[in-house]
Design an enzyme around this catalytic site. Structure first.
Site, mmCIF file in Angstrom:
data_model
loop_
_atom_site.group_PDB
_atom_site.id
_atom_site.type_symbol
_atom_site.label_atom_id
_atom_site.label_comp_id
_atom_site.label_asym_id
_atom_site.label_seq_id
_atom_site.Cartn_x
_atom_site.Cartn_y
_atom_site.Cartn_z
ATOM 1 N N TRP A 83 0.995 -1.495 -0.215
ATOM 2 C CA TRP A 83 0.061 0.309 0.216
ATOM 3 C C TRP A 83 0.777 0.478 -0.415
ATOM 4 O O TRP A 83 1.129 1.314 1.008
ATOM 5 C CB TRP A 83 -1.096 0.430 0.842
ATOM 6 C CG TRP A 83 -2.393 -1.035 0.879
ATOM 7 C CD1 TRP A 83 -3.092 -1.314 0.813
ATOM 8 C CD2 TRP A 83 -2.108 -2.450 1.628
ATOM 9 N NE1 TRP A 83 -4.046 -2.043 0.819
ATOM 10 C CE2 TRP A 83 -3.019 -2.958 1.362
ATOM 11 C CE3 TRP A 83 -0.838 -3.253 2.104
ATOM 12 C CZ2 TRP A 83 -3.328 -4.580 2.030
ATOM 13 C CZ3 TRP A 83 -0.968 -4.302 2.274
ATOM 14 C CH2 TRP A 83 -2.289 -5.065 2.166
ATOM 15 N N CYS A 116 -6.315 -5.526 -1.205
ATOM 16 C CA CYS A 116 -6.790 -6.623 -0.695
ATOM 17 C C CYS A 116 -7.657 -7.237 -1.696
ATOM 18 O O CYS A 116 -8.124 -8.257 -1.035
ATOM 19 C CB CYS A 116 -7.847 -6.072 0.660
ATOM 20 S SG CYS A 116 -9.542 -4.288 -0.482
ATOM 21 N N HIS A 141 -13.654 -2.972 1.634
ATOM 22 C CA HIS A 141 -12.030 -3.727 2.408
ATOM 23 C C HIS A 141 -13.356 -4.656 1.937
ATOM 24 O O HIS A 141 -14.576 -5.307 1.618
ATOM 25 C CB HIS A 141 -12.390 -3.550 3.812
ATOM 26 C CG HIS A 141 -10.898 -5.442 3.802
ATOM 27 N ND1 HIS A 141 -9.715 -5.343 2.900
ATOM 28 C CD2 HIS A 141 -11.174 -6.048 5.030
ATOM 29 C CE1 HIS A 141 -9.709 -6.630 3.413
ATOM 30 N NE2 HIS A 141 -10.032 -6.768 5.080
ATOM 31 N N ASP A 191 -11.002 -14.138 5.568
ATOM 32 C CA ASP A 191 -9.543 -12.799 5.388
ATOM 33 C C ASP A 191 -8.308 -13.055 5.428
ATOM 34 O O ASP A 191 -7.532 -13.358 5.982
ATOM 35 C CB ASP A 191 -10.266 -11.662 5.927
ATOM 36 C CG ASP A 191 -9.220 -10.103 5.420
ATOM 37 O OD1 ASP A 191 -8.797 -10.382 4.768
ATOM 38 O OD2 ASP A 191 -9.996 -9.380 5.706
ATOM 39 N N ASN A 217 -19.417 -2.885 12.377
ATOM 40 C CA ASN A 217 -20.096 -2.367 13.225
ATOM 41 C C ASN A 217 -19.244 -1.328 14.466
ATOM 42 O O ASN A 217 -19.843 -1.121 15.119
ATOM 43 C CB ASN A 217 -20.723 -3.872 13.906
ATOM 44 C CG ASN A 217 -21.967 -4.692 13.648
ATOM 45 O OD1 ASN A 217 -22.831 -3.326 13.364
ATOM 46 N ND2 ASN A 217 -21.481 -5.987 13.679
ATOM 47 N N ASP A 252 -18.325 2.196 15.841
ATOM 48 C CA ASP A 252 -18.849 4.029 15.991
ATOM 49 C C ASP A 252 -17.240 3.812 15.243
ATOM 50 O O ASP A 252 -16.243 3.903 15.413
ATOM 51 C CB ASP A 252 -19.461 3.775 17.656
ATOM 52 C CG ASP A 252 -21.136 3.187 17.167
ATOM 53 O OD1 ASP A 252 -20.961 2.801 16.451
ATOM 54 O OD2 ASP A 252 -21.022 2.865 18.427
ATOM 55 N N TYR A 274 -7.378 4.276 -0.387
ATOM 56 C CA TYR A 274 -8.176 3.446 -0.449
ATOM 57 C C TYR A 274 -8.459 3.056 1.259
ATOM 58 O O TYR A 274 -9.211 2.783 2.224
ATOM 59 C CB TYR A 274 -8.568 2.359 -0.457
ATOM 60 C CG TYR A 274 -8.603 1.149 -1.223
ATOM 61 C CD1 TYR A 274 -8.507 0.166 -0.781
ATOM 62 C CD2 TYR A 274 -7.017 0.549 -1.216
ATOM 63 C CE1 TYR A 274 -8.781 -0.954 -0.361
ATOM 64 C CE2 TYR A 274 -6.451 -0.612 -0.630
ATOM 65 C CZ TYR A 274 -7.013 -1.621 -0.163
ATOM 66 O OH TYR A 274 -6.844 -2.967 -0.334
#
Lengths: 736, 736
Positions: free
Chosen positions: A282, A317, A376, A399, A439, A441, A559
């Site tokens: 990256w 990814c 992702h 993953d 999920n 925040d 990204y």
């Protein structure tokens, strides 16, 4: 993985016998041609008086078996079958079988195969005990016997060697080693007793048999489709997948166990820790390899890895997900890549993506370590979870992208998607990590002058905006967000969050000051090299006028959400009357942002507004759009007929594109072809044509990609054709 | 672990900011002495007109705090405290505090400390917001203020730097970096809110504070006690434990999380994968390092690792368990080593320890890969399991010995012991692996002449015969087998086994032929160099006479059950009349076995008996016993008084002992001292005396060990004394 155990002399007293970790590495004979019985008093080969039974030919019946096993597409000279399902072998003897003849088939895998390890299978065809693979005589025709062999549904997956052994006098007389009778055994999504069983035929066709697919990239308002050639049936790919397992030094006897295979695959597809397949990169510097944006599919990557044994440069990814998907489908495991839009990448193992702002509202880069990936990609596989309580099987997240510490190593999953949706995060593997990706925040903190942090704004909707995978019947995205989570704020969602909290996922419990103000950022997605116009709206629904101290920070980002360079950091004051909205227009010209782009094309804007008693923020990501290639197919759309693919491109920019590399490829159609163009001047066009002979029928695609040294990739809209079905004409038999 | 992420330029676009992974590596100033507020209009240090507050001295009150925190035994010049509990700091200013004075304490850990990561703690003493560590003014005396600071019960564990910062004009005026005010923060078993809370004081004293212990070795009939100096309080040991975390590149912000610490510790105590602390060696060749049998405790190993950064040679299971125990107790985690007698080491991930026999009953070594360790040591820790459903906290199994693939890497646990007992094997980490160690069945297979395996004998009682740990009040073993499993065959045991089966542990389901015969092997444990007499009893309870074809195989084995060399392989026939028992006496003279021993001293015998319709086997391990050293203590048993330890030994053998190395050590008494003896002739005696000054009071031991090049170790019965308690006289204060 560093499973080099048993190798050093230090461990001579630790392990009984050598652990077999090489499937493809075996060569040479497994047995003497005549092996006396261990309990025979005078071991001697029988004299060849012409009455003893012997084998003339072994035919693995590739043409007969492969359509039954849905493996006809594999471009290999050896039979490929799926476990738990009968396949036929025709053995031609020197004479018709007599009642007293006793023979068996033997299937061997790896070094030092052993019956106790499932790596040496004795298949008998009479009442004599054999197994656990079962055998039966299906038919006899003169000197030829057709045998049916059924591997167990938990058999080792890989490449087996086949022998026919005949009881002859005081020993066993065996066929010689013959590579032509080698046999690939795969996982079987069509077999009820296999851990990868998938009931739906359309799903099996897509998730096991489709060798082309798409992944999604970008932001929610501007999602791009990335075509990907999985190519699991192309020549050498299946061997390359087995090579990966060999390179991992995974014991042969573990290779039928779905959980171990997935865990190992997740670790081996990236090069970290274990010199696995793909090197992540990256950055803006891909000079030591190929840009992650330049690949058209997995085939080149897998073949290069298997040929050189050296990790392939470079991946991001979607490349990891694409290569992993090939690996999984090649071995027969139902798999699909998914894309999570606005993916939380929490570096701290909690559920908070934390952004720290300085007292004036500008970003505190040195203290902000969490990021939000624009998107992702990871994989899902469909399996039984015998290791977990009932109800947690089905799709599992996996993953291969090297992650923030997932149990200390660069791998992730399998994690039950149902478990994630229900907040049952107490089960392996890494379900908490995936839960956080969809999920978390977003929490903005202000750091006061003394160094103390106070949360002032929370966005509970930003992360995990949508999860997409390709639809069964088309390339359009299927929104599967509801597989991962309930509607935000619903009763079920609260139950899930409570459970996650109980399993010590640190939920956001910030007590925020009440705010009345709100901010929104509006902007049209624009093409790369066009000006960007932002409209920042400040809403004051209160009954008192407010004067807002605002900060607008704009950056070029990777990204992954990491800042590549700062574009603007602009403080301004805006008075907003009671119950009104005021807008600030901000223009960033192409001349302003182009010098900072590098190979990136994402712009992130954060506005923070403060009054004496409240602070609010808003976040917006823009994806600059890029031109496309045009691909046109012509010729006779028939298997093994001449066809042509033409690619054209016109440079729409006012600057030259340099060191351009054009690649095109199509699963079952054409292996990768590349062309290089030193310079494509502004408004100049290129055109190139490649010929090919389709190998496989059905709906097929050519994918073309161009990358340049001074710009991100230029992708194609792929061109697809439908080739009429043909009879499989493969016919391989082997003689002894 | 290979957490080298963020280091390469490839990952520039992946991670926001550098991950801090070094605790001890930090040096230099963290702040400028005067730091203007970021929002100050004219940043300038205040003129020193004598009215501004400044700091004269910071006293970490080691003598006052450490008895409260049970940390007085740590031999370090810096304060050691346990988190979640208040400690005092005395700050002496240049003048009495005024109402308007505003100051704060700052505690920093690692590179780039950050408030958002818990690595920069701002502690305030007025109404101004700080936290999450809380502060209060305990007392004032002239210009000296006594401050109470309470770290949160989930604070990062490690070495913090302390600063006092005073609000001065338009910025913060800070003390200079001073190593004397550095502060170690540990886990706190005394704190209810800490995940390592342990309610019982006697247990805390043993499992956190005892720096000496014993582990058990050998076979059930002849269990040996292995004394071990944990030495967690010795100079340099705490730093060495923090060094291990630094070497693992574990992020600083993870170091307060008990699960991550344990998982990392389990991986780092062995050298595999990650260049961790100890190199395993199970062979007869320890020439490149020290024999695993030669260590007296953990201190030398930890100090050598921290000083050199290179893994220490060599360890076997009790060394891994001993060093891990030191690591855990040093950091404040309640921990104990345990010994599992007859520990199943299944290489295949099922619950079957499989032994393959050839048609004549003799062992098929090439196909037998499972082993039974005579004993295996691992660790337990007592923690809350917030990541699991309620009821699974408490003792957890953890193993640092490099294992057969445990999720692909050499680490194991934490696995809930309650979960193992109840068969709840669906939770992380590695509970199935530990379950198999105590619950596997031993299954004997016969391989027929065609290569097919048939099970013929199962022993469900052999594995996990007993699990022991040291008693709280003495060195005698406490049998804690019932923590791991219910009584074999009980209703609860069946429920557990059913659950394990449902979680796809492959239980033995063999359908065995009925047998009437049985075999037992009887033998007295003997001293090394004495003859071994075996009595093999063949029981025939049936009403027909039987003629038994018997095979007796005897081997020298490693304690891991791996065969070092074959002693005998003896076929014989024995007729047993109906309803009778016949015995076969077998003598193996010392001359027969001594040449094969190497450094091993375990003999394994397997008898297999066959008639036409049945086969049975029996298994017996003998541990040859070794002589002991004699340790005598003299002098004044008082802290800091002269004392002497005398070790004597007489060679009881009829051969010389060569290249002998005598080591002795005592926690709180004496660091390791060694002597070398080139040759000790038969019947010759040696005697050596070392002087020492006890540092710590209480019950204390000297442990002595001798190893020779031509024999396994010669251990001592350790000698212990009780030293009366003394007042702690440490008193360190620091000035700015």
């Amino acid at each position: 993985m560093s499973l080099s155990k048993g190798k050093s002399h230090h461990h001579k007293g630790r392990y009984n016998g050598k652990v077999s970790t090489s499937n493809l590495g075996h060569s040479g004979e497994d047995f003497p041609e005549f092996e006396p019985f261990p309990d025979a008093p005078t071991p001697r080969a029988p004299a060849d008086d012409g009455t003893y039974l012997s084998v003339q030919m072994v035919d693995m019946c590739q043409q007969l078996n492969e359509p039954q096993h849905k493996t006809a597409s594999y471009n290999t000279p050896n039979l490929v079958v799926r476990r738990g399902q009968e396949f036929l072998v025709r053995v031609t003897f020197n004479r018709p079988l007599a009642q007293s003849d006793d023979f068996q088939l033997e299937f061997l895998i790896g070094e030092n195969p052993s019956a106790s390890r499932g790596s040496l299978m004795v298949v008998t065809f009479n009442s004599r005990l054999g197994g656990p693979w079962s055998g039966r005589i299906v038919g006899r025709q003169g000197v030829t016997v057709t045998l049916g062999i059924t591997p167990t549904p938990n058999a080792i997956v890989g490449k087996f060697r086949t022998y026919v052994a005949i009881v002859a006098g005081t020993g066993m007389q065996r066929t010689k080693r013959n590579a032509a009778s080698d046999l690939y055994v795969l996982f079987n999504a069509w077999c009820k007793d296999d851990a990868v069983f998938l009931a739906n035929e359309a799903e099996r066709n897509e998730y096991v048999l489709n060798d082309h697919g798409v992944m999604y990239q970008g932001v929610i308002e501007d999602m791009a489709t990335c075509d990907w050639v999985y190519g699991q049936f192309e020549r050498g790919v299946l061997d390359a997948c087995i090579y990966i397992l060999d390179a991992s030094q995974m014991p042969i006897w573990d290779r039928g166990k779905i959980m171990k295979m997935l865990r190992m695959g997740s670790a081996m597809i990236n090069s970290k820790d274990d010199n696995g397949v793909c090197v992540g990169n990256w950055s803006d510097d891909y000079s030591m390899g190929r840009s992650p944006l330049s690949w058209t599919g997995s085939v080149q990557i897998l073949l290069q890895y298997a040929n050189t044994g050296v990790p392939v440069c470079y991946a991001q990814c979607w490349v990891f997900a694409g290569v992993f998907n090939t690996f999984l489908r090649a071995l027969g495991i139902p798999a699909r890549p998914i894309t999570n839009i606005a993916s939380g990448h929490d570096s701290n193992g909690n559920l908070k993506i934390e952004f720290i702002r300085l007292p004036d509202g500008s970003p505190d880069d040195s203290n902000t370590t969490d990021t939000i990936w624009n998107y992702h990609c990871w994989n899902e596989v469909f399996i039984r979870r015998d290791d977990l309580p009932p109800g947690l099987g089905g799709w599992q997240a996996l993953d291969a992208t090297p992650q923030e510490t997932s149990d200390g190593f660069n791998r992730c999953g399998p994690a039950s998607i149902i478990g994630i949706k229900e907040g049952l995060l107490c089960h392996p593997f890494d379900s908490g990590f995936v839960f956080a990706e969809v999920n978390s925040d977003v929490i903005f903190y202000k750091q006061d002058r003394y160094g103390t942090l106070t949360p002032y704004w929370v966005n509970k909707d930003y992360i995990g905006k949508a999860v997409y995978t390709k639809s069964l019947d088309s390339n359009s995205p299927n929104n599967i967000t509801q597989n991962y989570k309930y509607t935000q704020g619903s009763e079920e969602d609260n139950r899930t969050k409570d459970r996650a909290d109980a399993y010590s996922m640190e939920m956001d419990q910030s007590e925020l000051p009440d705010t009345t103000l709100s901010i929104s950022i509006n902007a049209r997605q624009v093409n790369l090299s066009q000006d960007v116009n932002l409209q920042v709206d400040f809403h004051n629904p209160s009954d008192v006028p407010k004067t807002i101290q605002a900060n607008l920070a704009g950056s070029v980002i990777f990204y992954t959400g990491v800042k590549a360079s700062q574009l603007i950091n602009h403080n301004f004051t805006i008075p907003v009357p009671a119950n009104q909205m005021k807008s600030e227009m901000v223009k960033i010209t192409a001349d302003e942002y182009m010098p900072y782009l590098g190979t990136q094309r994402c712009l992130q804007f954060v506005v923070t507004g403060q009054t004496e008693d409240e602070s609010v923020s808003a976040l917006k990501v823009l994806n600059l759009q890029i031109p496309t290639l045009t691909v046109t197919l012509s010729g006779s759309p028939q298997v093994q007929q001449d066809m042509f693919a033409n690619v054209t491109f016109t440079n729409p920019f006012n600057f030259a594109l340099k060191a351009c590399r054009l690649a095109m490829e199509g699963a079952g159609l054409m292996s990768e072809k590349t062309r290089f163009y030193g310079v494509i001047e502004p408004q100049a066009s290129i055109s190139c044509t490649e010929s090919f002979n389709p190998r496989l029928d059905g709906k097929r695609c050519i994918v073309a990609v161009m990358d340049c040294s001074n710009l991100c990739e230029v992708t194609s809209t792929p061109s697809s054709i439908i080739l009429p079905a043909v009879e499989c004409t493969n016919n391989h038999s082997s003689t002894v």
